[in-house]
Design a protein around this motif. Structure first.
Motif, short mmCIF file in Angstrom:
data_model
loop_
_atom_site.label_atom_id
_atom_site.label_comp_id
_atom_site.label_asym_id
_atom_site.label_seq_id
_atom_site.Cartn_x
_atom_site.Cartn_y
_atom_site.Cartn_z
N ASP A 1 36.67 16.77 -20.44
CA ASP A 1 37.23 18.04 -20.01
C ASP A 1 36.44 19.18 -20.66
O ASP A 1 36.51 19.41 -21.86
N LEU A 2 35.66 19.91 -19.85
CA LEU A 2 34.82 20.97 -20.38
C LEU A 2 35.62 22.17 -20.84
O LEU A 2 35.21 22.88 -21.77
N LYS A 3 36.77 22.43 -20.24
CA LYS A 3 37.59 23.57 -20.64
C LYS A 3 38.21 23.34 -22.00
O LYS A 3 38.22 24.23 -22.86
N ASN A 4 38.75 22.16 -22.21
CA ASN A 4 39.45 21.86 -23.45
C ASN A 4 38.58 21.11 -24.46
O ASN A 4 39.05 20.76 -25.55
N ASN A 5 37.33 20.83 -24.07
CA ASN A 5 36.36 20.21 -24.97
C ASN A 5 36.87 18.88 -25.55
O ASN A 5 36.83 18.66 -26.76
N ARG A 6 37.29 18.00 -24.66
CA ARG A 6 37.79 16.70 -25.12
C ARG A 6 37.69 15.68 -23.99
O ARG A 6 37.78 16.03 -22.81
N PRO A 7 37.52 14.40 -24.31
CA PRO A 7 37.60 13.36 -23.28
C PRO A 7 39.05 13.16 -22.86
O PRO A 7 39.96 13.30 -23.69
N PHE A 8 39.28 12.90 -21.59
CA PHE A 8 40.66 12.72 -21.15
C PHE A 8 40.88 11.41 -20.39
O PHE A 8 42.02 11.04 -20.11
N ARG A 9 39.79 10.69 -20.06
CA ARG A 9 39.97 9.41 -19.39
C ARG A 9 38.70 8.59 -19.50
O ARG A 9 37.60 9.13 -19.52
N THR A 10 38.86 7.28 -19.57
CA THR A 10 37.73 6.35 -19.54
C THR A 10 37.96 5.33 -18.45
O THR A 10 39.02 4.70 -18.37
N LEU A 11 36.95 5.18 -17.58
CA LEU A 11 37.01 4.20 -16.50
C LEU A 11 36.08 3.05 -16.85
O LEU A 11 34.86 3.23 -16.94
N SER A 12 36.65 1.89 -17.10
CA SER A 12 35.83 0.71 -17.42
C SER A 12 36.22 -0.50 -16.59
O SER A 12 35.44 -1.44 -16.48
N SER A 13 37.42 -0.49 -16.01
CA SER A 13 37.87 -1.62 -15.20
C SER A 13 38.84 -1.14 -14.14
O SER A 13 39.36 -0.03 -14.21
N TRP A 14 39.08 -1.99 -13.14
CA TRP A 14 39.99 -1.67 -12.05
C TRP A 14 40.48 -2.99 -11.45
O TRP A 14 39.95 -4.07 -11.76
N ILE A 15 41.48 -2.91 -10.60
CA ILE A 15 42.10 -4.11 -10.04
C ILE A 15 41.69 -4.27 -8.58
O ILE A 15 41.80 -3.33 -7.78
N VAL A 16 41.22 -5.48 -8.23
CA VAL A 16 40.86 -5.81 -6.86
C VAL A 16 41.58 -7.12 -6.49
O VAL A 16 41.33 -8.15 -7.11
N ASN A 17 42.47 -7.04 -5.51
CA ASN A 17 43.22 -8.22 -5.07
C ASN A 17 43.90 -8.93 -6.23
O ASN A 17 43.88 -10.16 -6.34
N GLY A 18 44.48 -8.14 -7.12
CA GLY A 18 45.22 -8.69 -8.24
C GLY A 18 44.38 -9.14 -9.42
O GLY A 18 44.94 -9.58 -10.43
N ALA A 19 43.06 -9.02 -9.33
CA ALA A 19 42.17 -9.44 -10.42
C ALA A 19 41.44 -8.24 -11.00
O ALA A 19 41.09 -7.29 -10.28
N GLU A 20 41.21 -8.30 -12.30
CA GLU A 20 40.51 -7.20 -12.96
C GLU A 20 39.00 -7.30 -12.73
O GLU A 20 38.41 -8.36 -12.87
N GLN A 21 38.42 -6.18 -12.35
CA GLN A 21 36.98 -6.05 -12.22
C GLN A 21 36.51 -4.98 -13.19
O GLN A 21 37.28 -4.09 -13.58
N LYS A 22 35.24 -5.04 -13.59
CA LYS A 22 34.71 -4.05 -14.51
C LYS A 22 33.20 -3.91 -14.33
O LYS A 22 32.56 -4.71 -13.64
N PHE A 23 32.65 -2.87 -14.96
CA PHE A 23 31.20 -2.71 -14.95
C PHE A 23 30.59 -3.82 -15.79
O PHE A 23 31.05 -4.10 -16.90
N ILE A 24 29.55 -4.45 -15.26
CA ILE A 24 28.94 -5.57 -15.96
C ILE A 24 27.49 -5.29 -16.37
O ILE A 24 26.82 -6.16 -16.92
N SER A 25 27.03 -4.08 -16.11
CA SER A 25 25.65 -3.70 -16.43
C SER A 25 25.58 -2.18 -16.58
O SER A 25 26.54 -1.48 -16.24
N PRO A 26 24.46 -1.64 -17.09
CA PRO A 26 24.36 -0.20 -17.29
C PRO A 26 24.58 0.60 -16.01
O PRO A 26 24.11 0.21 -14.93
N ILE A 27 25.28 1.71 -16.14
CA ILE A 27 25.49 2.63 -15.01
C ILE A 27 24.22 3.44 -14.81
O ILE A 27 23.77 4.16 -15.70
N GLU A 28 23.63 3.32 -13.63
CA GLU A 28 22.35 3.98 -13.35
C GLU A 28 22.50 5.33 -12.66
O GLU A 28 21.65 6.21 -12.82
N ALA A 29 23.55 5.49 -11.86
CA ALA A 29 23.68 6.72 -11.08
C ALA A 29 25.15 7.05 -10.86
O ALA A 29 25.98 6.16 -10.69
#
Length: 384
Positions: A90-118
């Motif tokens: 959050d640039l206004k309040n100068n603080r992180p407010f959320r981290t996205l590292s995993s999500w649910i697909v068809n009831g199963a957890e998925q996540k990033f498995i390699s460096p984020i390029e773009a």
């Protein structure tokens, strides 16, 4: 870019600055002969904000920032330490407010498995490409998972996408082999999961076997600018040629408009007057559009010295966020124009400044400016 005398760098640090000068006249100034004076201004650079593991709320070694993007008051920072995650700041309040590292697909957890390029942020969607041949799509503002393009295999519909751009219903991805794959946004929907293929595949460009950073962005003319790291080039792609009839493998580069560089480019941030780019020289390279030339890369700014500048994102014409892999930090580089009115002329192109306004009073640290090249010069080189 605003003119701000209240943000002048300490001139004692002027050896770290790049300078650009221009002449001005002020007929109303009574202290100058015939009512005129000659003044010079220079660009100065200082740290506006610094993001480290501490202000990200992480332990030492848990924050290695890489890809940086933004929209509105949110900065998106890819953290590639201990896996990969996306931190929303959050640039206004100068603080992180959320981290996205995993999500649910068809009831199963998925996540990033390699460096984020773009990272590409549109009005309604977030596109995140990771090295392991995936382009993940989330909605905004809630970040609900929509679908993934690719299957994690090089031979699939995504070949280790290294750069992304989205415009007019099409998704563009720079592939590992230097080509550009094109997908339809209309195909990036849940019901087509696992069935999304390329719409087109354009040829050209140099392959990159070292996974160096790449970047693409549309310019004001609607053409697509794309870094070619190994080719030391900024490619210009005419995407208006892409249609149903265009054959795969067609090269749509406008070769006569390509930028030939002296460094290997990673990412860039254009403004109306300049282009700021990271490259293999680990500094910030600057192209002056009026002078049509690159100036010496910036290796330090007030409050921060670059070790391995990786990615740059332009928040606006005056604020640029730069990730540094070795420093494990993201620094905001603020750019100002400051005026010099007292100087002595050494030659037809060199001036000497003995004192200049600083943030507190005056600083007296002589430096020399080449008004032809717009750079501070080493006094020992004058006359050579």
């Amino acid at each position: 870019m605003k003119f701000n005398l209240h943000h002048i760098l300490w001139i004692a640090c002027c050896g770290l600055l790049s300078v650009q000068c221009s002449e001005k006249s002020d007929p109303a100034d009574p202290d100058t002969e015939n009512g005129n004076y000659t003044s010079y201004w220079y660009y100065c650079y200082e740290t506006g904000n610094l993001l480290t593991n501490e202000n990200m709320g992480l332990e030492a070694g848990q924050f290695t920032p890489y890809t940086v993007a933004g929209r509105g008051d949110t900065l998106f920072v890819a953290n590639i330490a201990e896996g990969s995650s996306l931190i929303l700041f959050d640039l206004k309040n100068n603080r992180p407010f959320r981290t996205l590292s995993s999500w649910i697909v068809n009831g199963a957890e998925q996540k990033f498995i390699s460096p984020i390029e773009a990272i590409v942020v549109t009005d309604t969607r977030l596109y995140v490409a990771e090295r392991q041949s995936y382009i993940h799509v989330f909605d905004l503002p809630d970040l609900n998972y929509i679908v993934s393009i690719g299957n994690g295999r090089w031979s699939g519909p995504v070949f280790q996408a290294q750069a992304l751009a989205v415009k007019n219903g099409l998704i563009y991805a720079r592939d590992k082999d230097g080509g550009v794959s094109v997908y339809k946004e209309s195909d990036a929907v849940p019901e087509k999961a696992g069935k999304i293929n390329r719409y087109k595949k354009m040829g050209g460009g140099s392959a990159n076997n070292a996974f160096a950073s790449h970047y693409m962005e549309f310019d004001a003319d609607g053409t697509l600018l794309l870094t070619d790291y190994e080719g030391k080039t900024l490619r210009v792609l005419d995407v208006s040629r892409i249609n149903d009839e265009l054959k795969n493998g067609t090269v749509i580069d406008q070769s006569d408009r390509a930028w030939t560089l002296t460094f290997k480019p990673k990412t860039f941030a254009p403004t109306a007057e300049r282009m700021y780019a990271t490259g293999d020289n680990d500094g910030i390279n600057i192209y002056d559009k009026a002078a049509k030339q690159w100036i010496n890369p910036i290796k330090s700014i007030k409050g921060f010295a670059f070790s391995q500048a990786a990615r740059i994102y332009g928040q606006d014409e005056e604020k640029f966020w730069i990730s540094d892999l070795k420093k494990q930090a993201v620094v905001r580089m603020d750019v100002y124009q400051n005026e010099i009115r007292e100087y002595s002329r050494i030659s037809d192109r060199i001036i000497r400044i003995d004192a200049a306004p600083a943030s507190k009073g005056m600083e007296t640290a002589p430096f020399f400016v080449d008004i032809r090249t717009h750079e501070i010069v080493d006094p020992e080189t004058i006359g050579q």
